[in-house]
Scaffold this active site. Structure first.
Site, short mmCIF file in Angstrom:
data_model
loop_
_atom_site.label_atom_id
_atom_site.label_comp_id
_atom_site.label_asym_id
_atom_site.label_seq_id
_atom_site.Cartn_x
_atom_site.Cartn_y
_atom_site.Cartn_z
N LEU A 40 0.83 -1.21 0.00
CA LEU A 40 0.00 0.00 0.00
C LEU A 40 0.87 1.26 0.00
N THR A 137 7.69 -5.44 -18.58
CA THR A 137 7.35 -4.34 -19.48
C THR A 137 8.14 -4.39 -20.78
N ASP A 138 7.56 -3.78 -21.82
CA ASP A 138 8.28 -3.66 -23.10
C ASP A 138 9.44 -2.66 -22.99
N GLU A 139 9.46 -1.84 -21.93
CA GLU A 139 10.49 -0.79 -21.82
C GLU A 139 11.89 -1.37 -21.65
N TYR A 163 13.71 3.13 -14.08
CA TYR A 163 12.59 2.19 -14.00
C TYR A 163 12.84 0.97 -14.89
N LYS A 167 13.48 -3.03 -14.00
CA LYS A 167 12.63 -4.13 -14.48
C LYS A 167 13.47 -5.14 -15.29
N LEU A 203 -0.33 9.04 -18.30
CA LEU A 203 -0.84 9.96 -19.33
C LEU A 203 -2.37 9.95 -19.49
N VAL A 219 2.06 17.91 -22.24
CA VAL A 219 2.56 16.98 -23.26
C VAL A 219 4.08 17.17 -23.32
N ARG A 227 3.46 4.99 -28.33
CA ARG A 227 3.27 3.86 -27.42
C ARG A 227 2.25 2.91 -28.05
N ASN A 262 1.59 10.23 -28.56
CA ASN A 262 0.99 10.81 -27.36
C ASN A 262 0.04 11.96 -27.70
N ASP A 307 10.73 18.09 -22.17
CA ASP A 307 10.67 16.65 -22.41
C ASP A 307 11.21 15.87 -21.21
P1 NAD Z 1 1.06 0.47 -9.88
O1 NAD Z 1 2.13 1.45 -9.55
O2 NAD Z 1 -0.32 0.95 -10.17
O3 NAD Z 1 0.92 -0.59 -8.67
C1 NAD Z 1 2.03 -1.13 -8.02
C2 NAD Z 1 1.53 -1.85 -6.76
O4 NAD Z 1 2.66 -2.44 -6.12
C3 NAD Z 1 0.89 -0.90 -5.73
O5 NAD Z 1 -0.30 -1.47 -5.23
C4 NAD Z 1 1.93 -0.79 -4.64
O6 NAD Z 1 1.38 -0.55 -3.34
C5 NAD Z 1 2.60 -2.16 -4.72
N1 NAD Z 1 3.96 -2.16 -4.19
C6 NAD Z 1 4.95 -1.28 -4.47
N2 NAD Z 1 6.06 -1.59 -3.76
C7 NAD Z 1 5.77 -2.70 -3.05
C8 NAD Z 1 6.49 -3.51 -2.14
N3 NAD Z 1 7.77 -3.23 -1.83
N4 NAD Z 1 5.90 -4.58 -1.59
C9 NAD Z 1 4.60 -4.88 -1.90
N5 NAD Z 1 3.85 -4.13 -2.73
C10 NAD Z 1 4.42 -3.06 -3.31
O7 NAD Z 1 1.65 -0.40 -11.07
P2 NAD Z 1 0.91 -0.99 -12.35
O8 NAD Z 1 0.85 0.03 -13.40
O9 NAD Z 1 -0.31 -1.69 -11.92
O10 NAD Z 1 2.00 -2.07 -12.82
C11 NAD Z 1 2.00 -3.39 -12.26
C12 NAD Z 1 3.15 -4.18 -12.85
O11 NAD Z 1 3.00 -4.26 -14.26
C13 NAD Z 1 4.52 -3.57 -12.60
O12 NAD Z 1 5.42 -4.60 -12.34
C14 NAD Z 1 4.85 -2.87 -13.91
O13 NAD Z 1 6.24 -2.83 -14.11
C15 NAD Z 1 4.18 -3.79 -14.91
N6 NAD Z 1 3.73 -3.17 -16.16
C16 NAD Z 1 2.97 -2.04 -16.14
C17 NAD Z 1 2.50 -1.51 -17.33
C18 NAD Z 1 1.63 -0.27 -17.36
O14 NAD Z 1 1.35 0.24 -18.42
N7 NAD Z 1 1.16 0.24 -16.23
C19 NAD Z 1 2.82 -2.13 -18.55
C20 NAD Z 1 3.63 -3.28 -18.53
C21 NAD Z 1 4.06 -3.80 -17.33
O1 DAU Z 2 5.41 0.52 -21.82
C1 DAU Z 2 4.99 0.01 -20.59
C2 DAU Z 2 5.14 1.06 -19.51
O2 DAU Z 2 4.11 2.02 -19.71
C3 DAU Z 2 5.08 0.49 -18.11
O3 DAU Z 2 6.15 -0.39 -17.90
C4 DAU Z 2 5.12 1.62 -17.05
O4 DAU Z 2 4.95 1.08 -15.75
C5 DAU Z 2 3.99 2.58 -17.35
O5 DAU Z 2 4.05 3.67 -16.45
C6 DAU Z 2 4.07 3.08 -18.79
O6 DAU Z 2 5.24 3.92 -18.96
P1 DAU Z 2 5.19 5.28 -19.80
O7 DAU Z 2 6.28 6.16 -19.34
O8 DAU Z 2 5.13 4.99 -21.27
O9 DAU Z 2 3.74 5.82 -19.33
P2 DAU Z 2 3.23 7.29 -18.97
O10 DAU Z 2 1.74 7.21 -18.88
O11 DAU Z 2 3.98 7.88 -17.83
O12 DAU Z 2 3.61 8.11 -20.27
C7 DAU Z 2 3.11 7.73 -21.54
C8 DAU Z 2 3.73 8.67 -22.56
O13 DAU Z 2 3.18 9.98 -22.36
C9 DAU Z 2 5.23 8.84 -22.41
O14 DAU Z 2 5.79 9.00 -23.70
C10 DAU Z 2 5.39 10.13 -21.61
C11 DAU Z 2 4.19 10.95 -22.05
N1 DAU Z 2 3.62 11.85 -21.03
C12 DAU Z 2 3.33 11.34 -19.81
C13 DAU Z 2 2.77 12.14 -18.83
C14 DAU Z 2 2.47 11.60 -17.45
C15 DAU Z 2 3.33 13.16 -21.37
O15 DAU Z 2 3.58 13.61 -22.49
N2 DAU Z 2 2.76 13.95 -20.41
C16 DAU Z 2 2.48 13.50 -19.14
O16 DAU Z 2 1.98 14.29 -18.30
#
Ligand code: NAD
Ligand code: DAU
Length: 370
Positions: A40, A137-139, A163, A167, A203, A219, A227, A262, A307
Site C-alpha cells: 500500500l 514491461t516492453d520498456e 525504472y 525491471k 498519461l 505533453v 506507445r 501521445n 521533455d
Molecule cells: P502500480 O504502480 O499501479 O501498482 C504497483 C503496486 O505495487 C501498488 O499497489 C503498490 O502498493 C505495490 N507495491 C509497491 N512496492 C511494493 C512492495 N515493496 N511490496 C509490496 N507491494 C508493493 O503499477 P501498475 O501500473 O499496476 O504495474 C504493475 C506491474 O505491471 C509492474 O510490475 C509494472 O512494471 C508492470 N507493467 C505495467 C505496465 C503499465 O502500463 N502500467 C505495462 C507493462 C508492465
Molecule cells: O510501456 C509500458 C510502460 O508504460 C510500463 O512499464 C510503465 O509502468 C507505465 O508507467 C508506462 O510507462 P510510460 O512512461 O510509457 O507511461 P506514462 O503514462 O507515464 O507516459 C506515456 C507517454 O506519455 C510517455 O511517452 C510520456 C508521455 N507523457 C506522460 C505524462 C504523465 C506526457 O507527455 N505527459 C504526461 O503528463
C-alpha cells in the site's frame, strides 16, 4: 500439459493492473483462492479492491515483498502454488527523480520473492506443481526508430530509465532462477496499459482528470513519442493464458496492435470528453471548469512542456509468439477502450478525487453530497 493454479499469491494486487487482475481472476467461478500481498504505497489503494472481501476465496495481507521471511511464511501457511508478481514502482518520471525505491522494490523485492519461492517449491517441494509468473514491461528493450521492426522476445535488452533498468534486472533474476535452480517461471513483457483504477499520474487518466477540472494538459516535448496502448483487461487475459498455457522458462511479449503518438491520444481524449460533457447536463453541472461547459475546446488546454529525460521515442510489440503459443490477441480497439475508460472515470469520480487530496474535499462535498 496445462498448468492449473490452485492458491495464487498476487503481489501488488492493490495497484492498477494487479487490482484489475484480482477482479478478472475472481470473476472466473472455477478459480481457487487468491492472497493479495501489497505494501500500500502511494500507488496501492484498497478502494481498488472494494467489495471483493465478500468472496471467501479472497484474502488481503499488507506487506513488503522485500520482507522475505514474511513472504515465505505466507506462501507456506496459505499453501500457495502460484505467484503472480505485479508489485513494483512503476512510474518512469518518479524513477528519474528518485531511483532508490525502484532498485529496492523492483530488484531486491523480486529477488526476495524468488528466494522464498525456491526455498519452498524447489528445495522443500511443498507443492506438486508451481508457477512464478513475473509481470514485466516492453520498456526493457529500449527505444525504436520509426522504421524499426517491433520488439520480439529475442530483441536485445537496452533499458534507458532507472525504472526500465530495474525491471530488466528483475527479468534477468527470474530467468536465472529458472535456469539455475529449476524454478518454473513465465514472464510477460507488456506494452502501455490503460483502463479502470489507473493512478492519475499516468498519461491517459491524468489527461481525463485534468480536462474535467479545466487544468493544463502537459505533453512532453513534441508529443510525437509512440506507445502501443493495450486495455488492461486484455493484459489480464494474457497473463491468465500465460499461467495456464505458458511453458516454464518462456517469455511472451504482449501488445495491443495500436501504436499511437501521445499527442494523438491526448487530442482523442479531448474530443471524446468534450462530446460527453457537452451532451450531459449532470456532467456540465459537476465539472463546471471543463472547457465544453463554456463552449470551449479541451484541446486548448494542451501545453507542451520540457521533455522527459532519456525519453524513449517509440515502443512497438510483436506478440506473434503469444498469439501462436497461448492463443492471445488483443480484444479492444483503442477508440472503444478510451471511451469506456472515460465513462469509468466519469462514473467513479469519488475514487480519483480522493487520490487528488484535500484540495478537492470541498468540491466533492458540494457536488456529490447525496
Ligand atoms: P502500480 O504502480 O499501479 O501498482 C504497483 C503496486 O505495487 C501498488 O499497489 C503498490 O502498493 C505495490 N507495491 C509497491 N512496492 C511494493 C512492495 N515493496 N511490496 C509490496 N507491494 C508493493 O503499477 P501498475 O501500473 O499496476 O504495474 C504493475 C506491474 O505491471 C509492474 O510490475 C509494472 O512494471 C508492470 N507493467 C505495467 C505496465 C503499465 O502500463 N502500467 C505495462 C507493462 C508492465
Ligand atoms: O510501456 C509500458 C510502460 O508504460 C510500463 O512499464 C510503465 O509502468 C507505465 O508507467 C508506462 O510507462 P510510460 O512512461 O510509457 O507511461 P506514462 O503514462 O507515464 O507516459 C506515456 C507517454 O506519455 C510517455 O511517452 C510520456 C508521455 N507523457 C506522460 C505524462 C504523465 C506526457 O507527455 N505527459 C504526461 O503528463
Amino acid at each position: 500439459m496445462a498448468f492449473a493454479p490452485r492458491n495464487v499469491f498476487i503481489t501488488g494486487g492493490a495497484g492498477f493492473i494487479g487490482a484489475n487482475f484480482v477482479r478478472h481472476w475472481l470473476a472466473r467461478p472455477g478459480e481457487g483462492r487468491v492472497v493479495v500481498f501489497d505494501a500500500l504505497t502511494y500507488a496501492g489503494n484498497l478502494d481498488n479492491l472494494a467489495g471483493l472481501d465478500r468472496d471467501p476465496r479472497y484474502l488481503f495481507v499488507k506487506g513488503d515483498i522485500c520482507d522475505e521471511a514474511a513472504v515465505r511464511a505466507l506462501l507456506e501457511q496459505q499453501r500457495i502454488d502460484t505467484v503472480v508478481h505485479f508489485a513494483a514502482e512503476s512510474h518512469v518520471d518518479r524513477s528519474i527523480l528518485g531511483p532508490d525505491d525502484f532498485i529496492r522494490t523492483n530488484i531486491v523485492g523480486t529477488h526476495s520473492l524468488l528466494k522464498a519461492a525456491k526455498a519452498l517449491w524447489v528445495d522443500k517441494k511443498t507443492v506438486p506443481d508451481h508457477r512464478f509468473h513475473h509481470v514485466s514491461t516492453d520498456e526493457v528493450y529500449g527505444s525504436l526508430r520509426p522504421d524499426d521492426a517491433p520488439f520480439q522476445e529475442r530483441s536485445p535488452y537496452a533499458p534507458n530509465s532507472p525504472y526500465s533498468a530495474s525491471k530488466a534486472s528483475s527479468d534477468h533474476l527470474v530467468r536465472a532462477y529458472h535456469e539455475t535452480y529449476g524454478l518454473d517461471t513465465t514472464v510477460t513483457n507488456c506494452s502501455n496499459n490503460y483502463g479502470p483504477y489507473q493512478f492519475p499520474e499516468k498519461l491517459i487518466p491524468l489527461t481525463i482528470v485534468n480536462i474535467l477540472l479545466g487544468k493544463p494538459l502537459p505533453v512532453y516535448g513534441d508529443g510525437m513519442q509512440v506507445r502501443d496502448w493495450l486495455h488492461v483487461e486484455d493484459h489480464c487475459r494474457a497473463i491468465t493464458l500465460a499461467l495456464n498455457r505458458g511453458k516454464p522458462g518462456e517469455v511472451y511479449n504482449i501488445g495491443g496492435n495500436s501504436e499511437t503518438s501521445n499527442i494523438e491520444v491526448v487530442r482523442t481524449l479531448c474530443a471524446l470528453v468534450d462530446e460527453t460533457v457537452g451532451a450531459r447536463p449532470d456532467l456540465r453541472a459537476a465539472f463546471s471548469a471543463s472547457p465544453a461547459v463554456r463552449g470551449a475546446r479541451a484541446a486548448d488546454l494542451i501545453t507542451h512542456v520540457r521533455d522527459r529525460l532519456g525519453h524513449d521515442r517509440r515502443y512497438a510489440i510483436d506478440y506473434s509468439k503469444a498469439e501462436h503459443d497461448l492463443g492471445y490477441a488483443p480484444g479492444r480497439d483503442l477508440a472503444e477502450g478510451l471511451r469506456a475508460t472515460i465513462d469509468w472515470y466519469l462514473t467513479n469520480t469519488r475514487w480519483w478525487l480522493a487520490l487528488l487530496g484535500r484540495d478537492y474535499a470541498e468540491w466533492l462535498a458540494k457536488n456529490y453530497s447525496r
